[in-house]
Write a protein that holds these residues in place. Structure first.
Motif, PDB file in Angstrom:
ATOM      1  N   LEU A 233       0.804  -1.300   0.024  1.00 47.85           N
ATOM      2  CA  LEU A 233       0.128  -0.100  -0.024  1.00 47.85           C
ATOM      3  C   LEU A 233       0.892   1.216  -0.116  1.00 47.85           C
ATOM      4  CD1 LEU A 233      -2.738   1.472   0.351  1.00 47.85           C
ATOM      5  CD2 LEU A 233      -2.386   1.095   2.802  1.00 47.85           C
ATOM      6  N   MET A 234       1.886   1.116   0.906  1.00 44.12           N
ATOM      7  CA  MET A 234       2.668   2.460   0.826  1.00 44.12           C
ATOM      8  C   MET A 234       3.605   2.850  -0.547  1.00 44.12           C
ATOM      9  SD  MET A 234       2.317   3.591   3.737  1.00 44.12           S
ATOM     10  CE  MET A 234       0.570   2.902   4.118  1.00 44.12           C
ATOM     11  N   LEU A 235       3.793   1.820  -0.988  1.00 39.26           N
ATOM     12  CA  LEU A 235       4.781   1.716  -2.451  1.00 39.26           C
ATOM     13  C   LEU A 235       3.685   2.183  -3.357  1.00 39.26           C
ATOM     14  CD1 LEU A 235       6.873  -1.452  -2.304  1.00 39.26           C
ATOM     15  CD2 LEU A 235       7.513   0.892  -2.112  1.00 39.26           C
ATOM     16  N   ARG A 236       2.323   1.722  -3.359  1.00 37.20           N
ATOM     17  CA  ARG A 236       1.569   2.124  -4.339  1.00 37.20           C
ATOM     18  C   ARG A 236       1.130   3.442  -4.362  1.00 37.20           C
ATOM     19  NH1 ARG A 236      -2.836   0.682  -6.242  1.00 37.20           N
ATOM     20  NH2 ARG A 236      -2.415   0.235  -8.464  1.00 37.20           N
ATOM     21  N   GLN A 237       0.647   3.933  -3.109  1.00 39.90           N
ATOM     22  CA  GLN A 237       0.143   5.336  -2.844  1.00 39.90           C
ATOM     23  C   GLN A 237       1.421   6.342  -2.800  1.00 39.90           C
ATOM     24  OE1 GLN A 237      -1.948   5.478   0.605  1.00 39.90           O
ATOM     25  NE2 GLN A 237      -0.345   5.776   1.963  1.00 39.90           N
ATOM     26  N   ARG A 238       2.613   6.055  -3.011  1.00 46.23           N
ATOM     27  CA  ARG A 238       3.856   6.930  -2.781  1.00 46.23           C
ATOM     28  C   ARG A 238       3.745   8.304  -3.409  1.00 46.23           C
ATOM     29  NH1 ARG A 238       9.396   4.240  -3.570  1.00 46.23           N
ATOM     30  NH2 ARG A 238       8.328   3.754  -5.466  1.00 46.23           N
ATOM     31  N   ASN A 239       3.413   8.014  -4.584  1.00 47.89           N
ATOM     32  CA  ASN A 239       3.101   9.161  -5.659  1.00 47.89           C
ATOM     33  C   ASN A 239       1.796   9.762  -5.861  1.00 47.89           C
ATOM     34  OD1 ASN A 239       6.065   9.414  -6.060  1.00 47.89           O
ATOM     35  ND2 ASN A 239       6.068   7.710  -7.252  1.00 47.89           N
ATOM     36  N   ALA A 240       0.892   9.264  -5.092  1.00 52.20           N
ATOM     37  CA  ALA A 240      -0.537   9.523  -5.551  1.00 52.20           C
ATOM     38  C   ALA A 240      -0.834  10.894  -5.045  1.00 52.20           C
ATOM     39  CB  ALA A 240      -1.471   8.494  -4.759  1.00 52.20           C
ATOM     40  N   PRO A 241      -1.377  11.870  -5.743  1.00 46.57           N
ATOM     41  CA  PRO A 241      -1.853  13.121  -5.188  1.00 46.57           C
ATOM     42  C   PRO A 241      -2.888  13.072  -4.047  1.00 46.57           C
ATOM     43  CG  PRO A 241      -3.198  12.658  -7.284  1.00 46.57           C
ATOM     44  CD  PRO A 241      -2.044  11.483  -7.044  1.00 46.57           C
ATOM     45  N   VAL A 242      -3.494  12.168  -3.821  1.00 43.83           N
ATOM     46  CA  VAL A 242      -4.560  11.812  -2.741  1.00 43.83           C
ATOM     47  C   VAL A 242      -4.534  10.408  -2.280  1.00 43.83           C
ATOM     48  CG1 VAL A 242      -7.045  12.117  -1.824  1.00 43.83           C
ATOM     49  CG2 VAL A 242      -6.073  13.559  -3.832  1.00 43.83           C
ATOM     50  N   PRO A 243      -3.527  10.219  -1.301  1.00 42.79           N
ATOM     51  CA  PRO A 243      -3.314   8.954  -0.872  1.00 42.79           C
ATOM     52  C   PRO A 243      -4.260   8.274   0.078  1.00 42.79           C
ATOM     53  CG  PRO A 243      -1.747  10.568   0.416  1.00 42.79           C
ATOM     54  CD  PRO A 243      -2.648  11.190  -0.723  1.00 42.79           C
ATOM     55  N   LEU A 244      -4.527   6.932  -0.009  1.00 49.38           N
ATOM     56  CA  LEU A 244      -5.612   6.714   0.640  1.00 49.38           C
ATOM     57  C   LEU A 244      -5.533   6.519   2.233  1.00 49.38           C
ATOM     58  CD1 LEU A 244      -8.360   5.066   0.548  1.00 49.38           C
ATOM     59  CD2 LEU A 244      -7.017   2.889   0.403  1.00 49.38           C
ATOM     60  N   PHE A 245      -4.231   6.078   2.475  1.00 50.30           N
ATOM     61  CA  PHE A 245      -3.722   5.910   3.793  1.00 50.30           C
ATOM     62  C   PHE A 245      -3.000   6.999   4.253  1.00 50.30           C
ATOM     63  CE2 PHE A 245      -1.771   4.071   7.824  1.00 50.30           C
ATOM     64  CZ  PHE A 245      -2.891   3.336   8.166  1.00 50.30           C
ATOM     65  N   PRO A 246      -3.642   8.301   4.864  1.00 50.08           N
ATOM     66  CA  PRO A 246      -2.810   9.513   4.850  1.00 50.08           C
ATOM     67  C   PRO A 246      -1.633   9.403   6.032  1.00 50.08           C
ATOM     68  CG  PRO A 246      -4.831   9.711   5.905  1.00 50.08           C
ATOM     69  CD  PRO A 246      -4.883   8.321   5.262  1.00 50.08           C
ATOM     70  N   THR A 247      -0.419   8.948   5.773  1.00 48.87           N
ATOM     71  CA  THR A 247       0.423   8.746   6.769  1.00 48.87           C
ATOM     72  C   THR A 247       1.248  10.144   7.031  1.00 48.87           C
ATOM     73  OG1 THR A 247       2.002   8.196   4.843  1.00 48.87           O
ATOM     74  CG2 THR A 247       0.883   6.323   6.209  1.00 48.87           C
ATOM     75  N   ASP A 248       1.070  11.227   6.179  1.00 47.02           N
ATOM     76  CA  ASP A 248       1.725  12.436   6.452  1.00 47.02           C
ATOM     77  C   ASP A 248       0.884  13.211   7.586  1.00 47.02           C
ATOM     78  OD1 ASP A 248      -0.591  12.355   4.713  1.00 47.02           O
ATOM     79  OD2 ASP A 248      -0.429  14.433   4.262  1.00 47.02           O
ATOM     80  N   LEU A 249      -0.236  12.662   7.886  1.00 44.02           N
ATOM     81  CA  LEU A 249      -0.763  13.430   9.068  1.00 44.02           C
ATOM     82  C   LEU A 249      -0.134  13.048  10.227  1.00 44.02           C
ATOM     83  CD1 LEU A 249      -4.621  12.979   8.161  1.00 44.02           C
ATOM     84  CD2 LEU A 249      -3.236  15.065   8.041  1.00 44.02           C
ATOM     85  N   LEU A 250       0.481  11.839  10.511  1.00 52.20           N
ATOM     86  CA  LEU A 250       1.102  11.245  11.578  1.00 52.20           C
ATOM     87  C   LEU A 250       2.398  12.351  11.803  1.00 52.20           C
ATOM     88  CD1 LEU A 250       1.266   7.557  10.867  1.00 52.20           C
ATOM     89  CD2 LEU A 250      -0.504   8.942  12.030  1.00 52.20           C
ATOM     90  N   ARG A 251       2.870  13.122  11.029  1.00 51.17           N
ATOM     91  CA  ARG A 251       3.736  14.237  11.340  1.00 51.17           C
ATOM     92  C   ARG A 251       3.382  15.461  12.102  1.00 51.17           C
ATOM     93  NH1 ARG A 251       5.753  13.026   5.865  1.00 51.17           N
ATOM     94  NH2 ARG A 251       4.696  14.808   4.951  1.00 51.17           N
ATOM     95  N   LEU A 252       2.056  15.307  12.208  1.00 50.32           N
ATOM     96  CA  LEU A 252       1.161  16.679  13.009  1.00 50.32           C
ATOM     97  C   LEU A 252       1.202  16.073  14.618  1.00 50.32           C
ATOM     98  CD1 LEU A 252      -1.283  17.715  10.174  1.00 50.32           C
ATOM     99  CD2 LEU A 252       1.126  18.666  10.611  1.00 50.32           C
TER     100      LEU A 252
END
Length: 313
Positions: A233-252
């Motif tokens: 999942l992480m590899l497939r959504q790595r360059n997706a403009p709208v990732p399904l599993f929003p791991t970027d939020l975990l940095r907040l």
């Protein structure tokens, strides 16, 4: 707006009843189906597993086809699952119907916050969230009492038949009152959705196997499947403009800290509310009604704190 919020409140009642009302019946169901205590909990765990697996994909789908559609479809599936639960004649059929019920509950819960944001001005959003927490607390508090009363007066099938008129009423009011949302332009990725569901599903199954001290080969296999699906999942959504599993939020921090608190709190609550009915019913020898009363103080505390927390927020 009041009718729409009432609809959301009623739908929340259904989803929470699906979690809580059956817990008090687990010892009785174990005896009826002649199933071990460690297996009978899948009547609750199966429901919640499907909810966890489906929340993110259904939320993503709601952005694309509209939150109202997902919400009403969720109510329909939940009501159908409730009817099948009530008609179930065996343990496998009941677990399967509970899984369908969980899919409907995920449709309700995945988009309800987004719908509330459409309905309520930002200045009153905290109060709206407090209202939702209040509904959850009241339902959690009432569910063991309602469940024990039903079991005292009738059989366990009525625990599920109760949801049918409530679900029908929620569907009618949702169709009439909930707003239609703007739809996103991006496409739904079914492969990412499947990987997300497999990751979460295998993770829960592996934890169940570890908790039972089952075959470690099986436990590690399921855990490996969860890890593999997660990496895919992480590899497939790595360059997706709208990732399904929003791991970027975990940095907040303002996201991760409340999330961590919620995870630990709901984990503790889930463990307690599945285990305590067996303790009260089998070890302490309490009646079904007494067991329901003993489960009430925890959500009763939430009942008083939730409105205050919403107001302070």
């Amino acid at each position: 707006m009041n009718w729409a919020m009432g609809t959301i409140g009623l739908s929340l009642v259904l989803a929470i009843l699906g979690v809580s009302i059956t817990n008090v019946s687990l010892p009785i169901l174990a005896a009826e189906f002649q199933i071990s205590n460690s297996d009978i909990v899948w009547i609750s765990v199966g429901y919640q597993t499907v909810v966890v697996m489906s929340l993110i994909p259904l939320a993503a789908l709601g952005e694309i086809i509209g939150y109202q559609r997902i919400y009403i479809t969720g109510l329909m599936v939940f009501t159908l699952g409730s009817a099948l639960c009530g008609l179930a004649t065996s343990f496998p059929l009941l677990v399967g119907a509970r899984a369908l019920q969980g899919l409907g509950a995920a449709g309700i819960m995945s988009v309800q916050s987004a719908i509330v944001r459409q309905l309520v001005p930002e200045a009153k959003l905290g109060r709206a969230i407090g209202f939702m927490a209040l509904v959850v607390a009241i339902t959690h508090m009432s569910a063991p009492l309602i469940g024990s009363a039903i079991l005292h007066l009738g059989n366990w099938h009525w625990l599920f038949f109760l949801n049918i008129p409530l679900g029908a009423a929620a569907m009618l009011t949702a169709a009439a009152t909930l707003p239609k949302s703007a739809q996103s332009k991006h496409r739904f990725d079914p492969v990412n959705a499947a990987l997300c569901m497999l990751m979460l599903g295998f993770m829960i199954i592996s934890l169940d196997q570890i908790g039972k001290a089952a075959n470690w080969t099986h436990s590690l296999t399921f855990l490996g499947c969860a890890l593999g699906a997660g990496i895919g999942l992480m590899l497939r959504q790595r360059n997706a403009p709208v990732p399904l599993f929003p791991t970027d939020l975990l940095r907040l921090p303002q996201f991760t800290l409340p999330l961590s608190a919620s995870v630990t709190m709901y984990s503790a609550q889930g463990l307690a509310f599945v285990a305590l009915p067996f303790l009260f019913f089998e070890d302490f020898g309490l009646s079904v009604v007494e067991t329901g009363l003993m489960l009430s103080p925890w959500p009763m505390a939430i009942l008083f704190i939730a409105p205050l927390a919403g107001l302070l927020s």
